[in-house]
Motif scaffolding. Sequence first.
Motif, PDB file in Angstrom:
ATOM      1  N   TRP A  89       0.547   1.983   6.154  1.00 23.69           N
ATOM      2  CA  TRP A  89      -0.197   2.518   5.022  1.00 23.69           C
ATOM      3  C   TRP A  89      -0.578   1.384   4.076  1.00 23.69           C
ATOM      4  CZ3 TRP A  89       2.958   0.730   1.358  1.00 23.69           C
ATOM      5  CH2 TRP A  89       4.345   0.765   1.559  1.00 23.69           C
ATOM      6  N   PHE A  90      -1.479   1.704   3.153  1.00 28.76           N
ATOM      7  CA  PHE A  90      -1.855   0.801   2.068  1.00 28.76           C
ATOM      8  C   PHE A  90      -1.554   1.533   0.765  1.00 28.76           C
ATOM      9  CE2 PHE A  90      -5.588  -0.371   5.059  1.00 28.76           C
ATOM     10  CZ  PHE A  90      -4.743  -1.110   5.880  1.00 28.76           C
ATOM     11  N   ALA A  91      -1.333   0.773  -0.308  1.00 31.32           N
ATOM     12  CA  ALA A  91      -0.997   1.398  -1.591  1.00 31.32           C
ATOM     13  C   ALA A  91      -1.595   0.585  -2.741  1.00 31.32           C
ATOM     14  CB  ALA A  91       0.519   1.494  -1.745  1.00 31.32           C
ATOM     15  N   LEU A  92      -1.787   1.245  -3.868  1.00 29.64           N
ATOM     16  CA  LEU A  92      -2.300   0.608  -5.081  1.00 29.64           C
ATOM     17  C   LEU A  92      -1.249   0.746  -6.174  1.00 29.64           C
ATOM     18  CD1 LEU A  92      -4.683  -0.764  -6.574  1.00 29.64           C
ATOM     19  CD2 LEU A  92      -5.487   1.536  -7.171  1.00 29.64           C
ATOM     20  N   TYR A  93      -0.947  -0.391  -6.826  1.00 29.75           N
ATOM     21  CA  TYR A  93       0.048  -0.436  -7.899  1.00 29.75           C
ATOM     22  C   TYR A  93      -0.616  -0.861  -9.198  1.00 29.75           C
ATOM     23  CZ  TYR A  93       3.750   0.070  -4.440  1.00 29.75           C
ATOM     24  OH  TYR A  93       4.574   0.552  -3.459  1.00 29.75           O
ATOM     25  N   PRO A  99       5.220  -3.530 -11.416  1.00 28.56           N
ATOM     26  CA  PRO A  99       4.106  -2.676 -10.979  1.00 28.56           C
ATOM     27  C   PRO A  99       4.577  -1.337 -10.406  1.00 28.56           C
ATOM     28  CG  PRO A  99       3.754  -4.937 -10.300  1.00 28.56           C
ATOM     29  CD  PRO A  99       5.155  -4.862 -10.804  1.00 28.56           C
ATOM     30  N   ALA A 100       3.954  -0.254 -10.896  1.00 25.76           N
ATOM     31  CA  ALA A 100       4.301   1.105 -10.474  1.00 25.76           C
ATOM     32  C   ALA A 100       3.207   1.668  -9.576  1.00 25.76           C
ATOM     33  CB  ALA A 100       4.481   1.997 -11.701  1.00 25.76           C
ATOM     34  N   LEU A 101       3.618   2.478  -8.628  1.00 27.46           N
ATOM     35  CA  LEU A 101       2.702   3.069  -7.656  1.00 27.46           C
ATOM     36  C   LEU A 101       1.690   3.989  -8.334  1.00 27.46           C
ATOM     37  CD1 LEU A 101       2.109   3.444  -4.586  1.00 27.46           C
ATOM     38  CD2 LEU A 101       3.681   5.395  -4.667  1.00 27.46           C
ATOM     39  N   LEU A 102       0.403   3.748  -8.047  1.00 29.64           N
ATOM     40  CA  LEU A 102      -0.666   4.616  -8.531  1.00 29.64           C
ATOM     41  C   LEU A 102      -1.157   5.553  -7.434  1.00 29.64           C
ATOM     42  CD1 LEU A 102      -2.864   2.099 -10.570  1.00 29.64           C
ATOM     43  CD2 LEU A 102      -1.446   3.944 -11.483  1.00 29.64           C
ATOM     44  N   GLY A 103      -1.133   5.072  -6.195  1.00 25.91           N
ATOM     45  CA  GLY A 103      -1.633   5.884  -5.093  1.00 25.91           C
ATOM     46  C   GLY A 103      -1.349   5.228  -3.760  1.00 25.91           C
ATOM     47  N   GLN A 104      -1.268   6.062  -2.733  1.00 24.08           N
ATOM     48  CA  GLN A 104      -0.996   5.582  -1.383  1.00 24.08           C
ATOM     49  C   GLN A 104      -1.931   6.283  -0.412  1.00 24.08           C
ATOM     50  OE1 GLN A 104       3.091   6.100   0.009  1.00 24.08           O
ATOM     51  NE2 GLN A 104       2.391   6.131   2.118  1.00 24.08           N
ATOM     52  N   SER A 176       6.661   6.123   3.268  1.00 23.11           N
ATOM     53  CA  SER A 176       6.327   6.171   1.837  1.00 23.11           C
ATOM     54  C   SER A 176       6.393   4.807   1.183  1.00 23.11           C
ATOM     55  CB  SER A 176       7.286   7.106   1.100  1.00 23.11           C
ATOM     56  OG  SER A 176       7.183   8.414   1.600  1.00 23.11           O
ATOM     57  N   ALA A 177       5.432   4.552   0.312  1.00 24.59           N
ATOM     58  CA  ALA A 177       5.420   3.311  -0.465  1.00 24.59           C
ATOM     59  C   ALA A 177       6.509   3.377  -1.533  1.00 24.59           C
ATOM     60  CB  ALA A 177       4.061   3.121  -1.127  1.00 24.59           C
TER      61      ALA A 177
END
Length: 196
Positions: A89-93, A99-104, A176-177
């Motif tokens: 998967w890829f994720a945006l922090y 840095p906190a997870l914004l979306g995966q 999961s990220a």
Amino acid sequence: MSEQLGGYRRNVRDLLEWANASDPASPETFARRNLPRIGLYDSAGDTGQVALATGVMTSVPIFLRAGDIITNISVRSGATAAGTPTNYWFALYDDSAVPALLGQTGDQTSTAWAANTTKTLALASPVTVPRTGIYYVGIMVTATTPPTLLGSVAAPAIVTGERALSQSSGSSLTASAPLTITSTTAKQFVPYVVLT
């Protein structure tokens, strides 16, 4: 002009003319990149600069502007395909100190990722960037053989306050990220990522 541009005596914008050839045809097409498209190489070409380790997230900083709407994350594999993947998967922090997870994106489980292929994955929900700053894109592959990636080699941080341009974190990651990026280790290979 020399005072406004410091010691440089010519037009700085002229130095960027080459970017016209590599940008989308329409200036209205939205895209954010962490590296220029030229000068990239396959991480397979240098065993000392590994792009990915199985079950470990690699993250790279990327500059985003307030109001940007991020829907997709794209990463390009190199000469080595993902061998027997079980999760990726890829994720945006976000731009926080931690840095906190914004979306995966969705976990791709055993879906093939061929060599020399751009993998574009949609975030579960589009993310509207809340403020201008440096965000992070995470890439994670759990596989017998993670794919090699296109990117570049960067010098490690030398000056106090410089950020790592690539870093690894986590272990034994699966579907999961992580909720935050912590306990990072700087890496020299910087994967090329594109957000659209």
